[in-house]
Scaffold this active site. Sequence first.
Site, PDB file in Angstrom:
ATOM      1  CG  HIS A  61       1.223   2.792 -26.327  1.00 10.16           C
ATOM      2  ND1 HIS A  61       1.804   2.141 -27.406  1.00 10.16           N
ATOM      3  CD2 HIS A  61       2.197   3.596 -25.807  1.00 10.16           C
ATOM      4  CE1 HIS A  61       3.058   2.534 -27.523  1.00 10.16           C
ATOM      5  NE2 HIS A  61       3.325   3.421 -26.587  1.00 10.16           N
ATOM      6  CG  HIS A  63       3.319   6.859 -25.093  1.00 11.67           C
ATOM      7  ND1 HIS A  63       4.142   5.918 -24.517  1.00 11.67           N
ATOM      8  CD2 HIS A  63       2.805   7.597 -24.069  1.00 11.67           C
ATOM      9  CE1 HIS A  63       4.123   6.079 -23.196  1.00 11.67           C
ATOM     10  NE2 HIS A  63       3.322   7.081 -22.896  1.00 11.67           N
ATOM     11  CG  ASP A  65       6.408   6.842 -29.906  1.00 10.73           C
ATOM     12  OD1 ASP A  65       5.511   6.982 -29.057  1.00 10.73           O
ATOM     13  OD2 ASP A  65       7.319   5.996 -29.793  1.00 10.73           O
ATOM     14  CG  HIS A  66       3.325   3.750 -30.702  1.00  8.04           C
ATOM     15  ND1 HIS A  66       3.601   2.442 -31.028  1.00  8.04           N
ATOM     16  CD2 HIS A  66       4.411   4.201 -30.019  1.00  8.04           C
ATOM     17  CE1 HIS A  66       4.796   2.110 -30.535  1.00  8.04           C
ATOM     18  NE2 HIS A  66       5.307   3.156 -29.920  1.00  8.04           N
ATOM     19  CG  ASP A 213       6.260   1.230 -27.381  1.00  4.64           C
ATOM     20  OD1 ASP A 213       6.356   0.727 -28.517  1.00  4.64           O
ATOM     21  OD2 ASP A 213       6.390   2.453 -27.182  1.00  4.64           O
ATOM     22  CG  HIS A 271       9.658   1.015 -30.338  1.00  3.40           C
ATOM     23  ND1 HIS A 271      10.148   1.521 -29.170  1.00  3.40           N
ATOM     24  CD2 HIS A 271       8.596   1.775 -30.658  1.00  3.40           C
ATOM     25  CE1 HIS A 271       9.394   2.545 -28.794  1.00  3.40           C
ATOM     26  NE2 HIS A 271       8.448   2.722 -29.678  1.00  3.40           N
TER      27      HIS A 271
END
Lengths: 327, 327
Positions: A61, A63, A65-66, A213, A271
């Site tokens: 996705h 975001h 942090d990914h 996530d 995570h």
Amino acid sequence: MTELIPLGTSSAAPTRTRHLAGTALRCEGRVLLFDCGEGTQYQLLHAGVNRSRIEAIFITHLHGDHLFGLPGLLSTLSLLRRAAPLTVVAPAGTGAALDALPGLSELDLTYPLELVEVPETFSSGEVYAGDTFTVGARPLEHRVFTVGYRYEERRRPGRIDAGRARAAGISETWQFDALRRNETVTLADGAVVTPDGIVGPGRRGASFAYVLDSRPCPGGRDLARGADILMHDATFGEEMLDRAIETGHATAREAAEVARDAGAQRLLLTHFSSRYADPAPLVAEARAVFPDTEAAEELRRYVLDAGDGERALGVGVAGAAGAGARE
Amino acid sequence: MTELIPLGTSSAAPTRTRHLAGTALRCEGRVLLFDCGEGTQYQLLHAGVNRSRIEAIFITHLHGDHLFGLPGLLSTLSLLRRAAPLTVVAPAGTGAALDALPGLSELDLTYPLELVEVPETFSSGEVYAGDTFTVGARPLEHRVFTVGYRYEERRRPGRIDAGRARAAGISETWQFDALRRNETVTLADGAVVTPDGIVGPGRRGASFAYVLDSRPCPGGRDLARGADILMHDATFGEEMLDRAIETGHATAREAAEVARDAGAQRLLLTHFSSRYADPAPLVAEARAVFPDTEAAEELRRYVLDAGDGERALGVGVAGAAGAGARE
């Protein structure tokens, strides 16, 4: 041998000891990457994974942090003068983000970037096919459109009963190979040997589900069904369930329930919120539900091995891809 | 005390031992950041620099190895619930790149992001003013529009001759402070004491020039003039001069010539090509021209200290900013 190497196990922001999301899967020299948080290219170096061997990258996705390690990794592959095409499977919108950054246009890169954008209408399907494996995807439940992935090796040939084969007159390697391919063998004396009774049933390949996530959800459970390793969002412990619901994450207990309900073989939690300097309480919480649980450790190698027995697979990710190519 | 902490000294792609470009400057609890390559937020953690203390970030140019750590750092500051405004000074085009990435809009961030975009028509000027320092900029010569920076502490008060002060009747702290501010002091008996003959001439503040990526050029020399520390592009050695010219970088020898010609006090080489596992040959090459040269070491602390003597400054970066605010 197939092995998994967690590269980053932190949620949201890095800590002194944990990096942002990324997991490498290495199979016979080829590498797949699941998520690419900032620092992934450094962690690949520290893991001793040859970056040139990356065949495809799967982003869950959009975001940061990914995702925020992807531009740097793509640039570095170009500096390494990669020529082979690279596939990136990622939610719709990834192309627009990459196009706005310097150095990532078709003209800048030394290799073709084949971006497969998964549309928000996507429900289930295969998103990538390699020589020896496929990768399927399902939508998950997070704050933004998110897809989880399932790596699955193709069915392997059945085992040969060597005693019966020799008794039937089979002696040479090419003859064994032919039987393994389910072909008949004609011997020098004209006798025909069939695989029946000599070669056992085909065996399932190893499988790995990458579910983050996400809240616990049907897509996650489908991906995890019978998986040899399930890596699942475990951002919080049960004491933070409200926060997990609010932020679209899972607790360690919920991850364990997914593993149990899906009949997974082994669960790797990841995570982690920075509030858990030591994930041991999360592991303990999960083990009460699903004993074969560990906290994913960065740079450790986890062998992905299919049991030999036949097990119900029922993977819900077969079917049409429904994912469009980059324009 | 002001100190410099190199965070990344690699050019283009990271190596096992070197990170991408970034240098922190810490002065009385405040932090300035020069460039923000991927991994900068990790290096800040490893350096023990409090990320919340970052007051402004200065980006030299829009190549990924100087920029791709910015989105993650901006996101992390939001996760840390920063409320204070953050200034980013960077070449025009930075705003468009950030806007295309998830999580970096005004609505997403917990703090005001004040982006000062330096236009390609920029020639010279102050781009940021802090309480105790200013930051000036000049265009450099690279493959794309690039600006170098000069951090300069404001002039410090002259030293007080304590013996003369006491002889004139000065005894209390507030009286010393007033003289230091160049004010007169009226004593209890009505006598007026002026700073003349008691307070020495004002002293220059410490200065730091950040000159990368660049060929040797007038802008770089202006920024470096009399600098206490000059950090300069030294991607290559002289044997690679052709490649340095082709790629818009400097050799170690050229960096040393800039330091010598500009009358800098100390030279830190950085932005090393991965071909130099050990930068010692680059240091040796530079020292033949400018003896006070070192290779910048990541996470080492370099004290930035102005000599007490008066030196010609002639900094070519005063004047109007000419840099537009973010729309």
